[in-house]
Design a protein around this motif. Sequence first.
Motif, mmCIF file in Angstrom:
data_model
loop_
_atom_site.group_PDB
_atom_site.id
_atom_site.type_symbol
_atom_site.label_atom_id
_atom_site.label_comp_id
_atom_site.label_asym_id
_atom_site.label_seq_id
_atom_site.Cartn_x
_atom_site.Cartn_y
_atom_site.Cartn_z
ATOM 1 N N ASN A 54 0.803 -1.232 0.000
ATOM 2 C CA ASN A 54 0.000 0.000 0.000
ATOM 3 C C ASN A 54 0.835 1.280 0.000
ATOM 4 O O ASN A 54 0.477 2.265 0.650
ATOM 5 C CB ASN A 54 -0.963 -0.001 1.199
ATOM 6 C CG ASN A 54 -1.660 -1.343 1.387
ATOM 7 O OD1 ASN A 54 -2.118 -1.936 0.424
ATOM 8 N ND2 ASN A 54 -1.708 -1.821 2.609
ATOM 9 N N ARG A 114 1.724 0.504 4.572
ATOM 10 C CA ARG A 114 0.803 1.480 5.107
ATOM 11 C C ARG A 114 -0.500 0.783 5.485
ATOM 12 O O ARG A 114 -0.970 -0.126 4.787
ATOM 13 C CB ARG A 114 0.524 2.561 4.066
ATOM 14 C CG ARG A 114 1.741 3.375 3.646
ATOM 15 C CD ARG A 114 2.299 4.140 4.838
ATOM 16 N NE ARG A 114 1.275 4.959 5.438
ATOM 17 C CZ ARG A 114 1.079 6.255 5.163
ATOM 18 N NH1 ARG A 114 1.882 6.874 4.317
ATOM 19 N NH2 ARG A 114 0.115 6.942 5.751
ATOM 20 N N ILE A 115 -1.100 1.215 6.588
ATOM 21 C CA ILE A 115 -2.397 0.682 7.001
ATOM 22 C C ILE A 115 -3.460 1.228 6.053
ATOM 23 O O ILE A 115 -3.641 2.439 5.952
ATOM 24 C CB ILE A 115 -2.724 1.090 8.443
ATOM 25 C CG1 ILE A 115 -1.680 0.513 9.402
ATOM 26 C CG2 ILE A 115 -4.125 0.621 8.836
ATOM 27 C CD1 ILE A 115 -1.763 1.084 10.812
ATOM 28 N N SER A 119 -10.597 -1.536 6.404
ATOM 29 C CA SER A 119 -10.157 -2.570 7.348
ATOM 30 C C SER A 119 -10.344 -3.968 6.780
ATOM 31 O O SER A 119 -9.589 -4.889 7.112
ATOM 32 C CB SER A 119 -10.918 -2.426 8.677
ATOM 33 O OG SER A 119 -12.309 -2.625 8.482
ATOM 34 N N LEU A 122 -7.291 -4.726 4.774
ATOM 35 C CA LEU A 122 -6.188 -5.085 5.679
ATOM 36 C C LEU A 122 -6.341 -6.528 6.147
ATOM 37 O O LEU A 122 -5.366 -7.288 6.166
ATOM 38 C CB LEU A 122 -6.166 -4.143 6.879
ATOM 39 C CG LEU A 122 -5.158 -4.482 7.986
ATOM 40 C CD1 LEU A 122 -3.731 -4.452 7.456
ATOM 41 C CD2 LEU A 122 -5.312 -3.523 9.172
ATOM 42 N N LEU A 141 3.633 -2.238 10.124
ATOM 43 C CA LEU A 141 2.639 -1.424 9.437
ATOM 44 C C LEU A 141 2.607 -0.033 10.052
ATOM 45 O O LEU A 141 2.666 0.115 11.282
ATOM 46 C CB LEU A 141 1.259 -2.064 9.533
ATOM 47 C CG LEU A 141 1.127 -3.482 8.963
ATOM 48 C CD1 LEU A 141 -0.274 -4.016 9.207
ATOM 49 C CD2 LEU A 141 1.465 -3.505 7.479
ATOM 50 N N GLY A 143 0.964 4.166 9.983
ATOM 51 C CA GLY A 143 -0.129 5.050 9.611
ATOM 52 C C GLY A 143 -0.195 6.226 10.557
ATOM 53 O O GLY A 143 0.549 6.303 11.536
ATOM 54 N N VAL A 148 -4.484 4.032 13.779
ATOM 55 C CA VAL A 148 -4.048 2.860 14.546
ATOM 56 C C VAL A 148 -5.023 2.649 15.693
ATOM 57 O O VAL A 148 -4.886 3.221 16.773
ATOM 58 C CB VAL A 148 -2.606 3.040 15.064
ATOM 59 C CG1 VAL A 148 -2.158 1.807 15.834
ATOM 60 C CG2 VAL A 148 -1.653 3.316 13.906
ATOM 61 N N THR A 152 -7.394 -2.499 14.818
ATOM 62 C CA THR A 152 -6.309 -2.722 13.864
ATOM 63 C C THR A 152 -5.229 -3.602 14.484
ATOM 64 O O THR A 152 -4.750 -4.555 13.865
ATOM 65 C CB THR A 152 -5.687 -1.388 13.427
ATOM 66 O OG1 THR A 152 -6.708 -0.440 13.140
ATOM 67 C CG2 THR A 152 -4.811 -1.566 12.212
ATOM 68 N N VAL A 156 -3.942 -7.588 13.400
ATOM 69 C CA VAL A 156 -2.565 -8.031 13.210
ATOM 70 C C VAL A 156 -2.250 -9.186 14.149
ATOM 71 O O VAL A 156 -1.644 -10.192 13.753
ATOM 72 C CB VAL A 156 -1.580 -6.866 13.415
ATOM 73 C CG1 VAL A 156 -0.140 -7.353 13.291
ATOM 74 C CG2 VAL A 156 -1.841 -5.747 12.410
ATOM 75 N N THR A 165 2.600 -1.549 19.560
ATOM 76 C CA THR A 165 2.730 -0.280 18.849
ATOM 77 C C THR A 165 3.933 0.498 19.372
ATOM 78 O O THR A 165 4.318 0.364 20.536
ATOM 79 C CB THR A 165 1.472 0.585 19.011
ATOM 80 O OG1 THR A 165 1.270 0.880 20.391
ATOM 81 C CG2 THR A 165 0.245 -0.124 18.464
#
Length: 375
Positions: A54, A114-115, A119, A122, A141, A143, A148, A152, A156, A165
């Motif tokens: 992306n 990129r996120i 969704s 993704l 990933l 964004g 985030v 999300t 993952v 994160t």
Amino acid sequence: MITSALLGGTHYTLHRFPLEQKNRSLQAWDAADEYLIDYVKEHHPSAKKLLILNDDFGALACALHQFDISALSDSYVAHQAWHYNLAQNALDESNFTALSSMDKLDDYDLVIGRIPKNSGYLQHQLAQLSQTLSPNTPVILGGKTKAVHTSTINLVSRYIGPASTTLAVKKARLITASMHNKAQQSPFPKSWPLEDTPYTLHNHANVFSRDSLDIGARFFSNYLPQSKKALRIVDLGCGNGVIGLLTLAQCPQAQLTFVDESCMAVASARLNVEQNHEHDLHRCQFVQSDCLTGFAAASQDLILCNPPFHQQNAITDHIAWQMFNDAKKVLRPGGELRIVGNRHLQYHEKLNRLFGGHKLLGSNKKFVVLSAKNR
């Protein structure tokens, strides 16, 4: 439009596509791209085979060109931007492979991306990765911080492995994980019955309004053409192809061309014609393109359009403006552009400017259906 970018300590010239777009305030990279680039160079400098997901305009591909790169995007515009920006920066493409969203993935040393705004898309990409990646392969990933979400991170963790994160930098954040989970199937494409019709619609992951008919298309369906003439009709920005599909039944002699810049949209449109109007497949063409790029002048009788008002994560009206300009060139004299749009977008002003007038075919509290003839 800003074109000079300092990414990973090197200056690059980056252009946002389409090149002629009017919104010059939009740039071809952001803080999430910078964060991903710096993170990879600090934590994974020895990786060789890299998958980039992306990358909207090639910022990641340019800054990480020293890796053996496979770049995947659903967007025709993104693919054009990659090749253009790599060439503008005199970067060799011998170690660069462009993949569409319908291509199969391989195994990689490192996956970054990129996120996406969608969704479901993704989720589909993560499911694909779960089927191909070796254990412990890092997945990173990035964004904007507002992109985030807990949901999300949970996606993952569900498909890849325990995710965490990073701290926010310039309002951007990364999600990091390593491949630990078992292979899982994507829930896409999804199917649902189209009410008041005998049709079942099929939708790949990155198609707008993939779970039901969007309200704009629903309203537009009341104002589609009915003709026994051998018209040449384009469903521009076709999405899953529902507008063209309904038009096939009402115009039994017409030639229909389904056009979208999304690979998954074009694939969905083809699938829906195959499943619902297989006997009319010979009357159809399916084209992934940037609006009507490549279409011959004065070659079409009617263009039907439900214009989008965003490009990737940016809200903008330049796509609608490009669609209307392209329609003006591609329509024969006397040909018609018929559109649906939100009332507040004031599309009638654009049509008046380009075509010298318009006709209101229908309206409700939210939408208008407008017609303009190519005089």
